[in-house]
Write a protein that holds these residues in place. Structure first.
Motif, PDB file in Angstrom:
ATOM      1  N   ILE A 170       4.387  21.905 -25.865  1.00 28.88           N
ATOM      2  CA  ILE A 170       4.465  21.403 -24.492  1.00 28.88           C
ATOM      3  C   ILE A 170       5.492  22.230 -23.733  1.00 28.88           C
ATOM      4  O   ILE A 170       6.564  22.540 -24.267  1.00 28.88           O
ATOM      5  CB  ILE A 170       4.877  19.920 -24.460  1.00 28.88           C
ATOM      6  CG1 ILE A 170       4.011  19.088 -25.384  1.00 28.88           C
ATOM      7  CG2 ILE A 170       4.799  19.374 -23.040  1.00 28.88           C
ATOM      8  CD1 ILE A 170       4.454  17.642 -25.490  1.00 28.88           C
ATOM      9  N   LEU A 171       5.169  22.579 -22.510  1.00 31.46           N
ATOM     10  CA  LEU A 171       6.113  23.324 -21.687  1.00 31.46           C
ATOM     11  C   LEU A 171       7.410  22.534 -21.569  1.00 31.46           C
ATOM     12  O   LEU A 171       7.398  21.327 -21.340  1.00 31.46           O
ATOM     13  CB  LEU A 171       5.505  23.554 -20.296  1.00 31.46           C
ATOM     14  CG  LEU A 171       6.038  24.735 -19.495  1.00 31.46           C
ATOM     15  CD1 LEU A 171       5.727  26.041 -20.208  1.00 31.46           C
ATOM     16  CD2 LEU A 171       5.407  24.746 -18.102  1.00 31.46           C
ATOM     17  N   ALA A 172       8.533  23.193 -21.733  1.00 35.31           N
ATOM     18  CA  ALA A 172       9.829  22.511 -21.768  1.00 35.31           C
ATOM     19  C   ALA A 172      10.403  22.254 -20.386  1.00 35.31           C
ATOM     20  O   ALA A 172      11.306  21.428 -20.237  1.00 35.31           O
ATOM     21  CB  ALA A 172      10.823  23.329 -22.594  1.00 35.31           C
ATOM     22  N   GLU A 173       9.908  22.940 -19.370  1.00 39.20           N
ATOM     23  CA  GLU A 173      10.420  22.797 -18.017  1.00 39.20           C
ATOM     24  C   GLU A 173       9.250  22.799 -17.036  1.00 39.20           C
ATOM     25  O   GLU A 173       8.200  23.374 -17.329  1.00 39.20           O
ATOM     26  CB  GLU A 173      11.377  23.946 -17.670  1.00 39.20           C
ATOM     27  CG  GLU A 173      12.597  24.019 -18.570  1.00 39.20           C
ATOM     28  CD  GLU A 173      13.393  25.300 -18.389  1.00 39.20           C
ATOM     29  OE1 GLU A 173      12.896  26.191 -17.650  1.00 39.20           O
ATOM     30  OE2 GLU A 173      14.478  25.416 -18.969  1.00 39.20           O
ATOM     31  N   PRO A 174       9.396  22.174 -15.874  1.00 40.70           N
ATOM     32  CA  PRO A 174       8.310  22.194 -14.888  1.00 40.70           C
ATOM     33  C   PRO A 174       7.916  23.617 -14.515  1.00 40.70           C
ATOM     34  O   PRO A 174       8.740  24.533 -14.536  1.00 40.70           O
ATOM     35  CB  PRO A 174       8.909  21.458 -13.683  1.00 40.70           C
ATOM     36  CG  PRO A 174       9.994  20.613 -14.256  1.00 40.70           C
ATOM     37  CD  PRO A 174      10.563  21.395 -15.409  1.00 40.70           C
ATOM     38  N   ALA A 175       6.647  23.797 -14.188  1.00 43.40           N
ATOM     39  CA  ALA A 175       6.110  25.108 -13.829  1.00 43.40           C
ATOM     40  C   ALA A 175       5.943  25.173 -12.306  1.00 43.40           C
ATOM     41  O   ALA A 175       4.940  24.678 -11.771  1.00 43.40           O
ATOM     42  CB  ALA A 175       4.772  25.336 -14.522  1.00 43.40           C
ATOM     43  N   PRO A 176       6.888  25.773 -11.584  1.00 39.41           N
ATOM     44  CA  PRO A 176       6.839  25.749 -10.119  1.00 39.41           C
ATOM     45  C   PRO A 176       5.557  26.320  -9.522  1.00 39.41           C
ATOM     46  O   PRO A 176       5.044  25.785  -8.534  1.00 39.41           O
ATOM     47  CB  PRO A 176       8.060  26.581  -9.706  1.00 39.41           C
ATOM     48  CG  PRO A 176       8.987  26.504 -10.867  1.00 39.41           C
ATOM     49  CD  PRO A 176       8.105  26.441 -12.075  1.00 39.41           C
ATOM     50  N   LEU A 177       5.013  27.399 -10.093  1.00 38.33           N
ATOM     51  CA  LEU A 177       3.823  27.995  -9.481  1.00 38.33           C
ATOM     52  C   LEU A 177       2.599  27.113  -9.668  1.00 38.33           C
ATOM     53  O   LEU A 177       1.706  27.099  -8.802  1.00 38.33           O
ATOM     54  CB  LEU A 177       3.582  29.396 -10.040  1.00 38.33           C
ATOM     55  CG  LEU A 177       4.654  30.438  -9.729  1.00 38.33           C
ATOM     56  CD1 LEU A 177       4.119  31.843  -9.960  1.00 38.33           C
ATOM     57  CD2 LEU A 177       5.203  30.302  -8.328  1.00 38.33           C
ATOM     58  N   TRP A 178       2.510  26.382 -10.768  1.00 34.30           N
ATOM     59  CA  TRP A 178       1.433  25.402 -10.899  1.00 34.30           C
ATOM     60  C   TRP A 178       1.603  24.285  -9.869  1.00 34.30           C
ATOM     61  O   TRP A 178       0.621  23.817  -9.269  1.00 34.30           O
ATOM     62  CB  TRP A 178       1.389  24.824 -12.315  1.00 34.30           C
ATOM     63  CG  TRP A 178       0.601  25.647 -13.286  1.00 34.30           C
ATOM     64  CD1 TRP A 178       1.086  26.439 -14.289  1.00 34.30           C
ATOM     65  CD2 TRP A 178      -0.823  25.787 -13.346  1.00 34.30           C
ATOM     66  NE1 TRP A 178       0.057  27.051 -14.966  1.00 34.30           N
ATOM     67  CE2 TRP A 178      -1.121  26.666 -14.412  1.00 34.30           C
ATOM     68  CE3 TRP A 178      -1.881  25.243 -12.601  1.00 34.30           C
ATOM     69  CZ2 TRP A 178      -2.423  27.021 -14.757  1.00 34.30           C
ATOM     70  CZ3 TRP A 178      -3.184  25.588 -12.936  1.00 34.30           C
ATOM     71  CH2 TRP A 178      -3.449  26.474 -13.996  1.00 34.30           C
ATOM     72  N   GLU A 179       2.846  23.847  -9.651  1.00 30.80           N
ATOM     73  CA  GLU A 179       3.069  22.775  -8.673  1.00 30.80           C
ATOM     74  C   GLU A 179       2.758  23.259  -7.252  1.00 30.80           C
ATOM     75  O   GLU A 179       2.191  22.528  -6.446  1.00 30.80           O
ATOM     76  CB  GLU A 179       4.517  22.269  -8.765  1.00 30.80           C
ATOM     77  CG  GLU A 179       4.925  21.739 -10.129  1.00 30.80           C
ATOM     78  CD  GLU A 179       4.103  20.532 -10.587  1.00 30.80           C
ATOM     79  OE1 GLU A 179       3.303  19.993  -9.808  1.00 30.80           O
ATOM     80  OE2 GLU A 179       4.267  20.117 -11.755  1.00 30.80           O
ATOM     81  N   ILE A 180       3.130  24.494  -6.946  1.00 33.67           N
ATOM     82  CA  ILE A 180       2.792  25.064  -5.643  1.00 33.67           C
ATOM     83  C   ILE A 180       1.277  25.065  -5.448  1.00 33.67           C
ATOM     84  O   ILE A 180       0.748  24.596  -4.428  1.00 33.67           O
ATOM     85  CB  ILE A 180       3.338  26.505  -5.534  1.00 33.67           C
ATOM     86  CG1 ILE A 180       4.854  26.510  -5.437  1.00 33.67           C
ATOM     87  CG2 ILE A 180       2.743  27.225  -4.321  1.00 33.67           C
ATOM     88  CD1 ILE A 180       5.477  27.897  -5.528  1.00 33.67           C
ATOM     89  N   THR A 181       0.568  25.586  -6.438  1.00 40.08           N
ATOM     90  CA  THR A 181      -0.879  25.754  -6.321  1.00 40.08           C
ATOM     91  C   THR A 181      -1.604  24.417  -6.255  1.00 40.08           C
ATOM     92  O   THR A 181      -2.467  24.204  -5.395  1.00 40.08           O
ATOM     93  CB  THR A 181      -1.396  26.582  -7.508  1.00 40.08           C
ATOM     94  OG1 THR A 181      -0.745  27.861  -7.505  1.00 40.08           O
ATOM     95  CG2 THR A 181      -2.895  26.793  -7.427  1.00 40.08           C
ATOM     96  N   LEU A 182      -1.278  23.499  -7.147  1.00 42.33           N
ATOM     97  CA  LEU A 182      -2.001  22.233  -7.213  1.00 42.33           C
ATOM     98  C   LEU A 182      -1.641  21.306  -6.057  1.00 42.33           C
ATOM     99  O   LEU A 182      -2.477  20.521  -5.602  1.00 42.33           O
ATOM    100  CB  LEU A 182      -1.732  21.557  -8.554  1.00 42.33           C
ATOM    101  CG  LEU A 182      -2.257  22.332  -9.773  1.00 42.33           C
ATOM    102  CD1 LEU A 182      -1.891  21.619 -11.062  1.00 42.33           C
ATOM    103  CD2 LEU A 182      -3.777  22.516  -9.680  1.00 42.33           C
TER     104      LEU A 182
END
Length: 334
Positions: free
Chosen positions: A16-28
């Motif tokens: 599991i990714l250990a930290e939030p993924a900013p570019l996924w959050e931007i895109t979604l």
């Protein structure tokens, strides 16, 4: 239907990714703004974000190319969401800026076929022109600052709550239990993960590469998704429960007013411990900026810092814990 085929090596390599993924959050999040709001918890953000994008002409011009490419009604380019190992907005955008021309041409052309036409800047991007790439990267950064940054405390809180839950599930039920709990559309039988309502019919063979699970605050409640190109590092992006993050964000408003939003967020991250670099990545700020804030918190007696090898690790002192919990040391909240 989408089938992801696991070998035994793949099962053991799920993480599991250990930290939030900013570019996924931007895109979604951009996809959410293109449609009617479906989550009451995000009603205020949805209304404010759409108003911000519609009213400010410089910002609207800046994000125009990004929104044009990031079409909410079809496949969006993988180049907008580079590999899961990328942490932080700046690092992610550096990877975007280095996208090979061949990938640009292929993925932007796919957008053009779906939309029926491409704006001039998108055609320039497909040709590998540096000015068009600069426009895309600048637009994504401006979008993050205007639309995502104000919501980042809720993003990180929800992410942390989901990570805790998945970790417990893994510890008590193993990989199969964790995967089966990602979403109602997901079924994992030990060798094949099936997403029942995925559009079309598709198979992905991991072939020993494993898979990274990416929890997302702005992922719509629909089935999980993955990258289009099967040769890219496999990821599975799924929605988190936003309620934990929204509650935590409301509880820290008073603390943010006292310390400032950045220092309040840093104080929260110190509650679970972390290095300067990891805190900077989670808050999408530079390590030098985080170090300055930590110095203030340390001088105030809220945070303690210890060097371990090349990393500086930070934890709460009793006064910091008391402040975070909303009470005086040895007393109760007033």
């Amino acid at each position: 239907m989408f089938r992801i085929h696991f070998t035994q090596r793949d099962v053991s390599a799920v993480r599991i990714l250990a930290e939030p993924a900013p570019l996924w959050e931007i895109t979604l999040s951009c996809h959410m703004l293109a449609k009617r709001n479906e989550d009451p918890l995000l009603a205020g953000w949805h209304r404010t974000a759409r108003g911000t994008l519609q009213q400010g002409l410089p910002l609207r011009d800046s994000v125009d190319l990004f929104i044009h490419l990031n079409w909410a009604h079809g496949d969006f380019p993988d180049l907008l969401t580079p590999g899961p190992a990328v942490a932080g907005v700046d690092d992610g955008l550096e990877v975007v800026a280095r996208t090979p021309t061949r990938q640009l041409t292929q993925e932007v052309s796919t957008v053009g076929r779906q939309r029926g036409s491409l704006m001039t800047a998108a055609r320039d991007l497909a040709a590998g022109r540096a000015d068009a790439m600069g426009q895309l990267v600048t637009g994504m950064r401006d979008y993050f600052e205007a639309v995502i940054r104000p919501q980042w405390p809720a993003v990180t809180a929800s992410f942390g709550a989901d990570l805790d839950m998945r970790t417990r599930c893994l510890a008590t039920g193993g990989v199969a239990a964790m995967l089966n709990g990602l979403h109602p559309s997901v079924r994992f039988d030990g060798s094949v993960l099936t997403i029942t309502d995925y559009p079309g019919d598709r198979d992905l063979h991991l072939e020993g590469r494993g898979m990274v699970l990416v929890p997302s605050f702005f992922k719509r409640r629909t089935r999980p998704l993955t990258l289009i190109d099967p040769q890219l590092p496999p990821v599975l992006v799924y929605p988190v429960d936003r309620s934990a993050g929204m509650l935590a964000a409301r509880q820290t408003e008073a603390l943010s007013a006292l310390l400032g939003r950045s220092r309040a967020a840093i104080l929260e991250l110190c509650a679970v411990g972390g290095s300067t670099t990891s805190i900077a990545a989670q808050l999408s700020q530079s390590p030098s900026t985080i170090s300055e804030h930590l110095s203030v918190l340390r001088n105030a007696g809220l945070v303690a810092s210890d060097r371990r090898g090349n990393a500086m690790l930070h934890r709460l002192r009793p006064l910091g814990t008391a402040m975070l919990e909303g009470q005086a040391p040895g007393g109760t909240a007033g």
